[in-house]
Design a protein around this motif. Sequence first.
Motif, PDB file in Angstrom:
ATOM      1  N   ALA A  39      47.928  48.893 -88.766  1.00 52.58           N
ATOM      2  CA  ALA A  39      47.381  48.345 -87.576  1.00 52.58           C
ATOM      3  C   ALA A  39      48.098  47.419 -86.784  1.00 52.58           C
ATOM      4  O   ALA A  39      49.017  46.798 -87.693  1.00 52.58           O
ATOM      5  CB  ALA A  39      46.061  47.804 -87.892  1.00 52.58           C
ATOM      6  N   GLU A  76      39.118  45.540 -75.254  1.00 52.79           N
ATOM      7  CA  GLU A  76      38.699  46.576 -75.990  1.00 52.79           C
ATOM      8  C   GLU A  76      37.275  46.749 -75.178  1.00 52.79           C
ATOM      9  O   GLU A  76      36.841  47.914 -75.361  1.00 52.79           O
ATOM     10  CB  GLU A  76      38.240  46.257 -77.421  1.00 52.79           C
ATOM     11  CG  GLU A  76      39.587  46.141 -78.471  1.00 52.79           C
ATOM     12  CD  GLU A  76      39.893  47.654 -78.498  1.00 52.79           C
ATOM     13  OE1 GLU A  76      39.477  48.647 -79.063  1.00 52.79           O
ATOM     14  OE2 GLU A  76      41.270  48.150 -78.006  1.00 52.79           O
ATOM     15  N   GLY A  90      45.184  57.721 -85.743  1.00 54.09           N
ATOM     16  CA  GLY A  90      46.024  56.860 -84.894  1.00 54.09           C
ATOM     17  C   GLY A  90      47.339  56.700 -85.436  1.00 54.09           C
ATOM     18  O   GLY A  90      47.768  56.905 -86.605  1.00 54.09           O
ATOM     19  N   GLU A 133      45.056  58.090 -80.320  1.00 50.02           N
ATOM     20  CA  GLU A 133      43.465  58.118 -80.994  1.00 50.02           C
ATOM     21  C   GLU A 133      43.334  59.583 -80.731  1.00 50.02           C
ATOM     22  O   GLU A 133      42.991  60.077 -79.334  1.00 50.02           O
ATOM     23  CB  GLU A 133      42.545  57.323 -80.085  1.00 50.02           C
ATOM     24  CG  GLU A 133      41.238  57.277 -80.785  1.00 50.02           C
ATOM     25  CD  GLU A 133      40.441  56.364 -80.526  1.00 50.02           C
ATOM     26  OE1 GLU A 133      40.619  55.169 -80.573  1.00 50.02           O
ATOM     27  OE2 GLU A 133      39.060  56.834 -80.209  1.00 50.02           O
ATOM     28  N   ARG A 157      41.282  55.956 -88.798  1.00 52.78           N
ATOM     29  CA  ARG A 157      40.225  54.905 -88.732  1.00 52.78           C
ATOM     30  C   ARG A 157      38.942  55.523 -89.083  1.00 52.78           C
ATOM     31  O   ARG A 157      38.526  56.309 -88.751  1.00 52.78           O
ATOM     32  CB  ARG A 157      40.261  54.544 -87.265  1.00 52.78           C
ATOM     33  CG  ARG A 157      41.413  54.267 -86.428  1.00 52.78           C
ATOM     34  CD  ARG A 157      41.419  54.083 -85.085  1.00 52.78           C
ATOM     35  NE  ARG A 157      42.555  53.778 -84.311  1.00 52.78           N
ATOM     36  CZ  ARG A 157      43.394  54.670 -83.716  1.00 52.78           C
ATOM     37  NH1 ARG A 157      42.959  55.813 -83.554  1.00 52.78           N
ATOM     38  NH2 ARG A 157      44.592  54.298 -82.971  1.00 52.78           N
ATOM     39  N   THR A 180      35.246  55.864 -89.019  1.00 55.88           N
ATOM     40  CA  THR A 180      34.460  55.688 -87.559  1.00 55.88           C
ATOM     41  C   THR A 180      33.145  56.312 -88.087  1.00 55.88           C
ATOM     42  O   THR A 180      33.048  57.391 -88.644  1.00 55.88           O
ATOM     43  CB  THR A 180      35.175  56.683 -86.563  1.00 55.88           C
ATOM     44  OG1 THR A 180      36.610  56.178 -86.545  1.00 55.88           O
ATOM     45  CG2 THR A 180      34.687  56.507 -85.342  1.00 55.88           C
ATOM     46  N   TYR A 197      36.383  51.187 -87.383  1.00 51.98           N
ATOM     47  CA  TYR A 197      37.015  52.285 -86.286  1.00 51.98           C
ATOM     48  C   TYR A 197      38.117  51.509 -85.947  1.00 51.98           C
ATOM     49  O   TYR A 197      39.084  51.083 -86.972  1.00 51.98           O
ATOM     50  CB  TYR A 197      35.988  52.234 -85.372  1.00 51.98           C
ATOM     51  CG  TYR A 197      36.230  53.160 -84.029  1.00 51.98           C
ATOM     52  CD1 TYR A 197      37.007  54.097 -83.926  1.00 51.98           C
ATOM     53  CD2 TYR A 197      35.745  52.256 -82.825  1.00 51.98           C
ATOM     54  CE1 TYR A 197      37.526  54.707 -82.878  1.00 51.98           C
ATOM     55  CE2 TYR A 197      35.986  52.965 -81.771  1.00 51.98           C
ATOM     56  CZ  TYR A 197      37.093  54.341 -81.683  1.00 51.98           C
ATOM     57  OH  TYR A 197      37.075  54.804 -80.630  1.00 51.98           O
ATOM     58  N   ARG A 198      38.626  51.390 -84.771  1.00 49.65           N
ATOM     59  CA  ARG A 198      39.625  50.723 -84.086  1.00 49.65           C
ATOM     60  C   ARG A 198      39.843  49.213 -83.942  1.00 49.65           C
ATOM     61  O   ARG A 198      40.538  48.799 -83.429  1.00 49.65           O
ATOM     62  CB  ARG A 198      39.917  51.371 -82.851  1.00 49.65           C
ATOM     63  CG  ARG A 198      38.969  51.369 -81.894  1.00 49.65           C
ATOM     64  CD  ARG A 198      39.519  52.125 -80.113  1.00 49.65           C
ATOM     65  NE  ARG A 198      40.480  51.274 -79.729  1.00 49.65           N
ATOM     66  CZ  ARG A 198      41.355  51.733 -78.943  1.00 49.65           C
ATOM     67  NH1 ARG A 198      41.505  53.048 -78.709  1.00 49.65           N
ATOM     68  NH2 ARG A 198      42.054  50.779 -78.460  1.00 49.65           N
TER      69      ARG A 198
END
Length: 392
Positions: free
Chosen positions: A49, A58, A230, A271, A312, A314, A337-338
């Motif tokens: 990450a 975001e 990702g 993504e 990720r 999710t 998630y992200r």
Amino acid sequence: MTTQSFDVAVLGAGLAGRLSAWQLVRAGLRVALVERAGPDGAGSAAHVAAAMLAPLAESAIAERRIVELGTASVDLWRAWVAELPEPVFFQEDGTLVVWHTRDRSEMSLFTSRVRAVAPPELVAERMRALDGNGVAALEPALAGRFSQGLLLAGEGQLDNRGTLRALLACAVAGGLHCVWEAGEVEAGDLPELGIRARVVLDCRGLGARAAWPGQPAAHGSMPGLRGLRGEVVRVHAPEVKLHRPVRLLHPRYPIYIAPKPNDLYVIGATELESEDDSPMSVRSALELLSAAYSLHPAFGEARVLELNVQRRPTRPDHLPAIRVDQHARIVRLNGLYRHGFLIAPAVTEAACQVVRALLDDDPAAHAVPAALRWPGMIAAALDTVAGSPVLH
Ligand SMILES: Cc1cc2nc3c(=O)[nH]c(=O)nc-3n(C[C@H](O)[C@H](O)[C@H](O)COP(=O)(O)OP(=O)(O)OC[C@H]3O[C@@H](n4cnc5c(N)ncnc54)[C@H](O)[C@@H]3O)c2cc1C
């Protein structure tokens, strides 16, 4: 094999697992951490990450809940990083958002999404329009390249791998028991590993998929937990000299570039709605690196160190959740998630409060404050801990 007793066994030593284990050890509990891979974190989403802590940036793609969890978490990171015995790169110099003149409409889209989602007072306090001189004053390397920009003040970033390392070292110094290379572990496998725990905290990310069953949806069933592919590139670019994360708005290739210590830059991220974890495609590498080159031509001379891919973890609503199986005494945390680095402090703090409520059989003492603060995320957990509906 002799069996050792612990208050808590944490499954998964990625971001959530290490951060939780550290908090639980710090609270004076006996904790075991069980990981399928090794201590370097390879194989976790956390290891690749960019570790940007960007609640406003975001908010252009996330819900208000993420902005709130993120804002609370940045405060926690600041305090927690200062407590860690080894230094961890942590920066709060804001995010610079730029766009090429032809992509001006992307800026309107970005700001209108931020205004629609983020709390108005946060937007008023932190989002500042810049002209070309303002961009150059913040980032001299970009002087003359952009005639406008936005500063999202107070946003931050961490060194992801340094953080994982320091959390582990600190927790081990406090008595954390680690089991590495354990293979694919379920809670029921712990006795075979010589571990007896009063409560299990499941932080296996995507590895916990089976514990998050899907829901029937209009067209087939929606998985309860899925991976979103990702990709990021790590480059060494001593000639670039950026000081803070920069986001380049673009209709097709929006990217961020996060400068880390020692002239290292993380360029990301794609993504893709895909469970594929095979190596990075040529197309993704071209898109990420071309966008970086369009931000600053000195990226042309950068050296590519790593081309990383991870998925990720999710949930269908793209929000984190904490669930409790009171009978089995398992707390499950997932769906970062992200936003894992952005929101993990608040989410793991809430999960650790639920764990302590289970250990104490006293939900009012621990889980209630967390549930009051984050009702959507752990109300269901609190119901289970308390045995009856408490908060809705
Ligand atoms: C390309 C990319 C860029 C990102 N950039 C950012 C960013 O800038 N900012 C941000 O906030 N977030 C970012 N994220 C998101 C963040 O990395 C994730 O949200 C976070 O790492 C999820 O944490 P986790 O602990 O749930 O899962 P992970 O970090 O994936 O950890 C799960 C751990 O569980 C272990 N495990 C799995 N199954 C088992 C098993 N059966 N037994 C034992 N161990 C098991 C795994 O080996 C792993 O160590 C990014 C993610 C990606 C992929």
